[in-house]
Design a protein around this motif. Structure first.
Motif, PDB file in Angstrom:
ATOM      1  N   UNK A  65       0.836  -1.113  -0.149  1.00  0.00           N
ATOM      2  CA  UNK A  65       0.013  -0.001   0.028  1.00  0.00           C
ATOM      3  C   UNK A  65       0.829   1.151  -0.113  1.00  0.00           C
ATOM      4  N   UNK A  66       0.462   2.299  -0.635  1.00  0.00           N
ATOM      5  CA  UNK A  66       1.030   3.602  -0.639  1.00  0.00           C
ATOM      6  C   UNK A  66       0.016   4.197   0.204  1.00  0.00           C
ATOM      7  N   UNK A  67       0.422   4.945   1.299  1.00  0.00           N
ATOM      8  CA  UNK A  67      -0.521   5.907   2.051  1.00  0.00           C
ATOM      9  C   UNK A  67       0.067   7.587   2.034  1.00  0.00           C
ATOM     10  N   UNK A  68      -1.023   8.236   1.949  1.00  0.00           N
ATOM     11  CA  UNK A  68      -0.670   9.724   2.190  1.00  0.00           C
ATOM     12  C   UNK A  68      -0.898  10.238   3.794  1.00  0.00           C
ATOM     13  N   UNK A  69      -0.176  10.752   4.399  1.00  0.00           N
ATOM     14  CA  UNK A  69      -0.315  11.501   5.411  1.00  0.00           C
ATOM     15  C   UNK A  69      -0.432  12.721   5.545  1.00  0.00           C
ATOM     16  N   UNK A  70      -1.384  13.698   5.958  1.00  0.00           N
ATOM     17  CA  UNK A  70      -1.248  15.066   6.124  1.00  0.00           C
ATOM     18  C   UNK A  70      -1.323  15.524   7.488  1.00  0.00           C
ATOM     19  N   UNK A  71      -0.569  16.482   7.905  1.00  0.00           N
ATOM     20  CA  UNK A  71      -0.662  16.807   9.334  1.00  0.00           C
ATOM     21  C   UNK A  71      -1.252  18.489   9.415  1.00  0.00           C
ATOM     22  N   UNK A  72      -2.361  18.604  10.164  1.00  0.00           N
ATOM     23  CA  UNK A  72      -2.641  20.184  10.143  1.00  0.00           C
ATOM     24  C   UNK A  72      -2.546  20.801  11.637  1.00  0.00           C
ATOM     25  N   UNK A  73      -1.905  21.952  11.664  1.00  0.00           N
ATOM     26  CA  UNK A  73      -1.555  22.602  12.917  1.00  0.00           C
ATOM     27  C   UNK A  73      -1.740  24.118  12.917  1.00  0.00           C
ATOM     28  N   UNK A  74      -1.744  24.671  14.026  1.00  0.00           N
ATOM     29  CA  UNK A  74      -1.969  26.012  14.183  1.00  0.00           C
ATOM     30  C   UNK A  74      -0.313  26.865  13.955  1.00  0.00           C
ATOM     31  N   UNK A  75       0.547  25.997  14.361  1.00  0.00           N
ATOM     32  CA  UNK A  75       1.881  26.345  14.117  1.00  0.00           C
ATOM     33  C   UNK A  75       2.624  25.726  13.298  1.00  0.00           C
ATOM     34  N   UNK A  76       3.969  26.088  12.669  1.00  0.00           N
ATOM     35  CA  UNK A  76       4.646  25.566  11.898  1.00  0.00           C
ATOM     36  C   UNK A  76       5.673  24.361  12.926  1.00  0.00           C
ATOM     37  N   UNK A  77       5.909  25.028  13.850  1.00  0.00           N
ATOM     38  CA  UNK A  77       6.642  23.894  15.021  1.00  0.00           C
ATOM     39  C   UNK A  77       5.695  22.601  15.399  1.00  0.00           C
ATOM     40  N   UNK A  78       4.453  22.645  15.625  1.00  0.00           N
ATOM     41  CA  UNK A  78       3.586  21.902  15.755  1.00  0.00           C
ATOM     42  C   UNK A  78       3.343  20.702  14.669  1.00  0.00           C
TER      43      UNK A  78
END
Length: 123
Positions: A65-78
């Protein structure tokens, strides 16, 4: 029997991931299932492709499987911290194959970071 990649199970057991994404529930959602007004930071994942490992003289015993993971945050460091924690949790079990560009949404001003994973799953 075809089994999905155990990305949620692996990541939700990581203490570092839970430090960023909570543990009741872990804010690591299947794509399209994040709440309408989510708590930040959070991450989503989806299968972008998959295929059996075909052999000439026997049936497949592994699915890739190829999976895509996306992260969303209020700050770049998070966003970077969550990404790092997820990668650390995943790499003992699968291969991180690419990093996606960092971005910032013009309307919400939230940060996005992501990567792709290739995961081999025994049937």
């Amino acid at each position: 029997m075809i089994k999905p990649a155990p990305i949620f199970k692996v990541c939700s057991q990581s203490e570092d991931v839970k430090a960023f994404l909570g543990d009741s529930p872990v804010r690591f959602y299947l794509f399209g299932f994040a709440p309408q007004s989510p708590t930040y930071p959070y991450a989503v994942w989806q299968v972008v492709n998959g295929a059996p490992e075909n052999y000439i003289n026997e049936t497949p015993n592994i699915d890739g499987y190829t999976l895509q993971v996306d992260v969303y945050a209020k700050s770049a460091s998070d966003a970077r911290g969550v990404t790092s924690a997820l990668i650390d949790a995943i790499e003992p079990h699968a291969y991180v194959t690419s990093y996606r560009p960092e971005s910032r949404d013009d309307n919400t001003m939230n940060y996005r970071n992501g990567f792709d994973v290739d995961w081999l799953v025994n049937r």
